[in-house]
Design an enzyme around this catalytic site. Structure first.
Site, PDB file in Angstrom:
ATOM      1  N   PRO A   2       0.813  -1.204   0.000  1.00 52.73           N
ATOM      2  CA  PRO A   2       0.000   0.000   0.000  1.00 52.73           C
ATOM      3  C   PRO A   2       0.856   1.269   0.000  1.00 52.73           C
ATOM      4  CG  PRO A   2      -0.546  -1.444   1.881  1.00 52.73           C
ATOM      5  CD  PRO A   2       0.707  -1.942   1.252  1.00 52.73           C
ATOM      6  N   GLU A   3       0.343   2.285  -0.643  1.00 52.49           N
ATOM      7  CA  GLU A   3       1.037   3.559  -0.708  1.00 52.49           C
ATOM      8  C   GLU A   3       0.206   4.620   0.028  1.00 52.49           C
ATOM      9  OE1 GLU A   3       2.143   4.280  -4.817  1.00 52.49           O
ATOM     10  OE2 GLU A   3       2.279   2.134  -5.196  1.00 52.49           O
ATOM     11  N   ARG A 108       3.512 -11.920   4.005  1.00 55.83           N
ATOM     12  CA  ARG A 108       4.955 -12.045   3.740  1.00 55.83           C
ATOM     13  C   ARG A 108       5.858 -11.575   4.876  1.00 55.83           C
ATOM     14  NH1 ARG A 108       5.530  -9.841  -2.259  1.00 55.83           N
ATOM     15  NH2 ARG A 108       7.702 -10.309  -1.912  1.00 55.83           N
TER      16      ARG A 108
END
Length: 266
Positions: A2-3, A108
DNA sequence: AATGGGACCTGCGCGC
DNA sequence: TGCGCGCAGGTCCCAT
């Protein structure tokens, strides 16, 4: 991912839902995501604290707590915050007053949770460049003029400007009609103006639509963000450009995929 | 200063 | 069908 738009969306969702709630219990299912202090101290220290304020800086979420400590959350690529949670796959579960659970998921394990005295002092924060919405055009123009770097990796450089990642860098440059390989200082004054404007417009539009649900990103409710339908180039290699009907191309820059239209972007 | 690479991770899609 | 491989990208770190 996400940004900035995704993290801002989650920040606003959290403000609606968990502001003022107390952390009654913390269950750590995978200690790898807790970067400081030790998972045991992290868990014990959080118990009983109230969420007083929720901020975002770059792609970092900051929860200011009732005793002055702050919980910082970096989602990196696959991090999620989900409420109400309780998933068996969560890495950390924050039990909140009212009886529901805030899940931190992260397939992850790149994500980072920290409990710190002063979030302003953490290394990541100190290295961040200005927020896109705080930056004036005059400053932006001057910053670009000093850089020989290619414009796309530069937009993603968190020490240059904070919050823009791979997806939005490509989308912003498409809308500004600028080739991602151009050296930053080669941009004309007019191009810098358009880039400034499109940076703000793309990011703010993405926030309005709740971010881009590519890969693992979801909003706090677990629902997807709706900005993907506005994407023009990201992930569209080999497809037709919506503007000129030419082919969208994918190249590697700094080990990351860059998507652009060679005809529209000069 | 700029650039490139590897490391951290794991699920997925691909080719064979 | 099943396996192994490369890829995805945010950030840090090291090398050139």
């Amino acid at each position: 991912m996400p940004e900035l738009p995704e993290v801002e969306t989650i920040k606003r969702d959290l403000q609606e839902i968990i502001l003022g709630k107390k952390i009654t219990e913390v269950c750590v299912y995978n200690p790898a995501v807790i970067r400081e202090p030790s998972p045991d101290v992290f868990k014990k220290s959080l118990k009983g604290l109230v969420v007083k304020n929720i901020l975002r800086r770059g792609k970092l979420l900051i929860l200011e707590l009732s005793n002055g400590l702050s919980l910082t959350i970096h989602l990196k690529m696959t991090g999620q915050l989900v409420y109400p949670g309780g998933s068996k796959n969560s890495r950390v579960a924050f039990h909140l007053s009212g009886g529901k659970i805030l899940d931190f998921n992260d397939q992850r394990l790149f994500g980072e949770l920290r409990l710190v005295d002063d979030w302003r002092k953490i290394k990541f924060i100190r290295g961040l460049g200005p927020e896109p919405f705080d930056l004036t055009y005059a400053d932006f123009r001057d910053m670009l003029s000093k850089k020989k770097t290619k414009i796309k990796p530069l937009l993603m450089d968190q020490s240059f400007i904070s919050g823009i990642g791979n997806l939005y860098a490509s989308e912003i440059l498409f809308r500004a009609k600028i080739d991602p390989r151009r050296p930053a200082q080669s941009l004309t004054k007019a191009e810098k103006g358009v880039l400034y404007k499109e940076t703000r417009e793309v990011l703010s539009s993405a926030i309005v639509h709740g971010g881009s649900s590519i890969d693992d990103y979801v909003r706090l409710s677990g629902e997807p963000g709706g900005y993907v339908k506005f994407h023009r180039v990201y992930g569209r290699q080999g497809k037709l450009c919506f503007v000129c009907k030419g082919l969208i191309k994918k190249i590697a820059q700094g080990g990351r995929g860059t998507y652009f239209c060679p005809k529209c972007q000069r």
